[in-house]
Design a protein around this motif. Structure first.
Motif, PDB file in Angstrom:
ATOM      1  N   GLU A  59      32.666  36.274  37.667  1.00 56.04           N
ATOM      2  CA  GLU A  59      33.819  35.376  37.672  1.00 56.04           C
ATOM      3  C   GLU A  59      34.944  35.838  36.753  1.00 56.04           C
ATOM      4  O   GLU A  59      35.703  35.026  36.215  1.00 56.04           O
ATOM      5  CB  GLU A  59      33.394  33.943  37.315  1.00 56.04           C
ATOM      6  N   LEU A  60      35.077  37.157  36.599  1.00 59.60           N
ATOM      7  CA  LEU A  60      36.203  37.688  35.829  1.00 59.60           C
ATOM      8  C   LEU A  60      37.459  37.661  36.690  1.00 59.60           C
ATOM      9  O   LEU A  60      37.423  38.043  37.857  1.00 59.60           O
ATOM     10  CB  LEU A  60      35.919  39.122  35.372  1.00 59.60           C
ATOM     11  N   PRO A  61      38.607  37.243  36.141  1.00 61.04           N
ATOM     12  CA  PRO A  61      39.853  37.249  36.918  1.00 61.04           C
ATOM     13  C   PRO A  61      40.404  38.667  37.054  1.00 61.04           C
ATOM     14  O   PRO A  61      39.878  39.610  36.448  1.00 61.04           O
ATOM     15  CB  PRO A  61      40.782  36.363  36.075  1.00 61.04           C
ATOM     16  N   PRO A  62      41.461  38.865  37.823  1.00 61.61           N
ATOM     17  CA  PRO A  62      42.064  40.201  37.946  1.00 61.61           C
ATOM     18  C   PRO A  62      42.522  40.761  36.612  1.00 61.61           C
ATOM     19  O   PRO A  62      42.678  40.031  35.629  1.00 61.61           O
ATOM     20  CB  PRO A  62      43.240  39.953  38.899  1.00 61.61           C
ATOM     21  N   ILE A  63      42.765  42.060  36.593  1.00 63.98           N
ATOM     22  CA  ILE A  63      43.023  42.777  35.349  1.00 63.98           C
ATOM     23  C   ILE A  63      44.291  42.306  34.663  1.00 63.98           C
ATOM     24  O   ILE A  63      44.409  42.375  33.429  1.00 63.98           O
ATOM     25  CB  ILE A  63      43.089  44.302  35.623  1.00 63.98           C
ATOM     26  N   TRP A  64      45.283  41.797  35.436  1.00 72.45           N
ATOM     27  CA  TRP A  64      46.532  41.372  34.806  1.00 72.45           C
ATOM     28  C   TRP A  64      46.404  40.017  34.119  1.00 72.45           C
ATOM     29  O   TRP A  64      47.300  39.600  33.408  1.00 72.45           O
ATOM     30  CB  TRP A  64      47.653  41.322  35.840  1.00 72.45           C
ATOM     31  N   TYR A  72      37.447  46.232  36.356  1.00 70.64           N
ATOM     32  CA  TYR A  72      37.450  45.247  37.447  1.00 70.64           C
ATOM     33  C   TYR A  72      38.893  44.838  37.738  1.00 70.64           C
ATOM     34  O   TYR A  72      39.350  43.771  37.302  1.00 70.64           O
ATOM     35  CB  TYR A  72      36.588  44.051  37.062  1.00 70.64           C
ATOM     36  N   VAL A  73      39.586  45.675  38.492  1.00 71.56           N
ATOM     37  CA  VAL A  73      41.023  45.504  38.721  1.00 71.56           C
ATOM     38  C   VAL A  73      41.321  44.196  39.424  1.00 71.56           C
ATOM     39  O   VAL A  73      42.255  43.466  39.061  1.00 71.56           O
ATOM     40  CB  VAL A  73      41.586  46.690  39.530  1.00 71.56           C
ATOM     41  N   ARG A  81      29.914  41.108  41.184  1.00 69.18           N
ATOM     42  CA  ARG A  81      30.317  42.178  42.093  1.00 69.18           C
ATOM     43  C   ARG A  81      31.818  42.428  41.957  1.00 69.18           C
ATOM     44  O   ARG A  81      32.615  41.494  42.036  1.00 69.18           O
ATOM     45  CB  ARG A  81      29.959  41.788  43.524  1.00 69.18           C
ATOM     46  N   ASP A  82      32.188  43.677  41.729  1.00 70.45           N
ATOM     47  CA  ASP A  82      33.592  44.045  41.626  1.00 70.45           C
ATOM     48  C   ASP A  82      34.280  43.818  42.961  1.00 70.45           C
ATOM     49  O   ASP A  82      33.848  44.346  43.997  1.00 70.45           O
ATOM     50  CB  ASP A  82      33.714  45.515  41.204  1.00 70.45           C
ATOM     51  N   MET A  83      35.380  43.055  42.961  1.00 66.50           N
ATOM     52  CA  MET A  83      36.040  42.690  44.210  1.00 66.50           C
ATOM     53  C   MET A  83      36.680  43.895  44.893  1.00 66.50           C
ATOM     54  O   MET A  83      36.653  44.005  46.122  1.00 66.50           O
ATOM     55  CB  MET A  83      37.097  41.619  43.950  1.00 66.50           C
ATOM     56  N   LEU A  84      37.259  44.806  44.119  1.00 61.53           N
ATOM     57  CA  LEU A  84      37.856  45.998  44.723  1.00 61.53           C
ATOM     58  C   LEU A  84      36.790  46.824  45.437  1.00 61.53           C
ATOM     59  O   LEU A  84      37.005  47.288  46.570  1.00 61.53           O
ATOM     60  CB  LEU A  84      38.546  46.841  43.653  1.00 61.53           C
ATOM     61  N   TRP A 271      40.799  34.467  43.498  1.00 63.79           N
ATOM     62  CA  TRP A 271      40.835  35.890  43.827  1.00 63.79           C
ATOM     63  C   TRP A 271      39.669  36.325  44.709  1.00 63.79           C
ATOM     64  O   TRP A 271      39.749  37.335  45.396  1.00 63.79           O
ATOM     65  CB  TRP A 271      40.854  36.713  42.537  1.00 63.79           C
ATOM     66  N   ILE A 272      38.589  35.558  44.707  1.00 62.73           N
ATOM     67  CA  ILE A 272      37.419  35.939  45.499  1.00 62.73           C
ATOM     68  C   ILE A 272      37.716  35.854  46.993  1.00 62.73           C
ATOM     69  O   ILE A 272      37.165  36.640  47.792  1.00 62.73           O
ATOM     70  CB  ILE A 272      36.206  35.054  45.130  1.00 62.73           C
ATOM     71  N   VAL A 273      38.588  34.958  47.404  1.00 64.42           N
ATOM     72  CA  VAL A 273      38.929  34.802  48.818  1.00 64.42           C
ATOM     73  C   VAL A 273      40.293  35.401  49.153  1.00 64.42           C
ATOM     74  O   VAL A 273      40.507  35.881  50.276  1.00 64.42           O
ATOM     75  CB  VAL A 273      38.893  33.306  49.229  1.00 64.42           C
ATOM     76  N   LEU A 274      41.215  35.419  48.195  1.00 66.44           N
ATOM     77  CA  LEU A 274      42.581  35.857  48.496  1.00 66.44           C
ATOM     78  C   LEU A 274      42.652  37.341  48.844  1.00 66.44           C
ATOM     79  O   LEU A 274      43.271  37.728  49.853  1.00 66.44           O
ATOM     80  CB  LEU A 274      43.504  35.555  47.310  1.00 66.44           C
ATOM     81  N   PHE A 275      42.037  38.191  48.041  1.00 65.19           N
ATOM     82  CA  PHE A 275      42.173  39.633  48.256  1.00 65.19           C
ATOM     83  C   PHE A 275      41.493  40.118  49.544  1.00 65.19           C
ATOM     84  O   PHE A 275      42.055  40.960  50.248  1.00 65.19           O
ATOM     85  CB  PHE A 275      41.654  40.394  47.032  1.00 65.19           C
ATOM     86  N   PRO A 276      40.304  39.629  49.906  1.00 64.32           N
ATOM     87  CA  PRO A 276      39.760  40.003  51.223  1.00 64.32           C
ATOM     88  C   PRO A 276      40.633  39.530  52.387  1.00 64.32           C
ATOM     89  O   PRO A 276      40.759  40.237  53.394  1.00 64.32           O
ATOM     90  CB  PRO A 276      38.386  39.322  51.243  1.00 64.32           C
TER      91      PRO A 276
END
Length: 303
Positions: A59-64, A72-73, A81-84, A271-276
């Motif tokens: 549950e880490l947020p994006p790198i920014w 974990y960008v 699991r790393d989202m990238l 971010w778990i759903v947005l990036f896919p």
């Protein structure tokens, strides 16, 4: 082999270089596919390997974000699991299933369309009426039915292993009809032309006439349909996986990632759903833009 100079002098290349949308779509699609192919070299981790998942990094947020961590960008999901990495590997699964299903649909559709259009009669009626029945049922319902039935027929230990093959079969069963109808219509026109009649008088085998003479003259509309259906195949796979009857969570495709992320959408883990979803949109839109350009470029009435 066709030289690069001949390609650059062709009308198709000229049309491609004059279409900004087609060039941008081709660049985006090439980047998506190349990053998916070389995912093991680019991705920070292998999302299929449980040993590389760290629950302490879940549950880490994006790198920014100020709480984000390198490498974990795009952040991590609830399993660490790393989202990238998951998106790159998931894109590879979606692209492979899309290509395999379109290729198999082409093989079945071209074969049945040539046979139906060349021989006509009872064979034509049987094949086309069966195709009409399939067209009367929504594509996604056919895919759901085939995927569910075949999955239940497999032994439990093979259901996850054979998920990709089941998806390809399900998409193919609902996708071959369009190719068959297009090729049949073109074959009916071509079989009455003089070169086909001459080949018949020379007692050339029917299979050779269909493959060597008629088939090349039917490929232009098929190329356009295959390009557009590639995007539809990816969407169908994503829909089936989102509904839980596609790829398993241990081998996530883009649809599986969206289904998993949708469960945490209202808990702040956007971010778990947005990036896919963004990856799937980029992939399908770029394919559709290329298909639209190809349809216009190969249309003699627009030249």
């Amino acid at each position: 082999m066709i030289s690069l100079s001949l390609i650059r002098k062709s009308d198709l290349w000229y049309s491609f270089t004059r279409s900004r949308s087609a060039m941008v779509a081709a660049i985006v699609l090439a980047m998506l596919i190349l990053t998916a192919i070389f995912a093991p070299l680019i991705a920070p981790q292998n999302p299929y390997d449980p040993a590389q998942l760290d629950m302490w990094k879940s549950e880490l947020p994006p790198i920014w974000d100020q709480l984000g961590e390198w490498p974990y960008v795009l952040g991590t999901d609830t399993q660490g699991r790393d989202m990238l990495s998951a998106i790159l590997y998931g894109t590879r699964i979606s692209v492979v299933i899309g290509i395999a299903s379109v290729a198999l649909s082409l093989l079945v559709g071209l074969s049945l369309g040539l046979v139906a259009g060349y021989f006509g009669g009872v064979v034509d009626n049987l094949l086309m009426r069966f195709g009409d029945v399939l067209l009367s049922i929504p594509t996604i319902l056919i895919a759901i039915l085939v995927s569910t039935v075949v999955r239940q027929m497999l032994p439990p230990e093979l259901r996850d292993v054979g998920s990709s093959a089941v998806l390809v079969l399900a998409i193919t069963l609902s996708g071959w009809v369009q190719y068959a109808r297009t090729v049949r219509a073109q074959t009916i026109v071509e079989r009455s032309k003089e070169y086909v009649q001459a080949a018949r008088l020379l007692r050339v085998p029917a299979r050779r006439i269909m493959v060597r003479h008629i088939l090349p003259n039917t490929l232009t509309p098929i190329m356009v349909a295959a390009t557009l259906n590639f995007g539809m195949a990816i969407l169908t796979e994503a829909t089936l996986s989102f509904l839980g009857i596609g790829m398993p969570p241990g081998q996530p495709s883009l649809g599986t990632l969206i289904r998993i992320g949708n469960q945490f959408l209202f808990s702040g883990l956007w971010w778990i759903v947005l990036f896919p979803v963004l990856q799937l949109c980029l992939l399908v839109v770029s394919v559709n833009l290329l298909g639209d350009w190809l349809r216009d470029a190969l249309n003699p009435k627009l030249r």
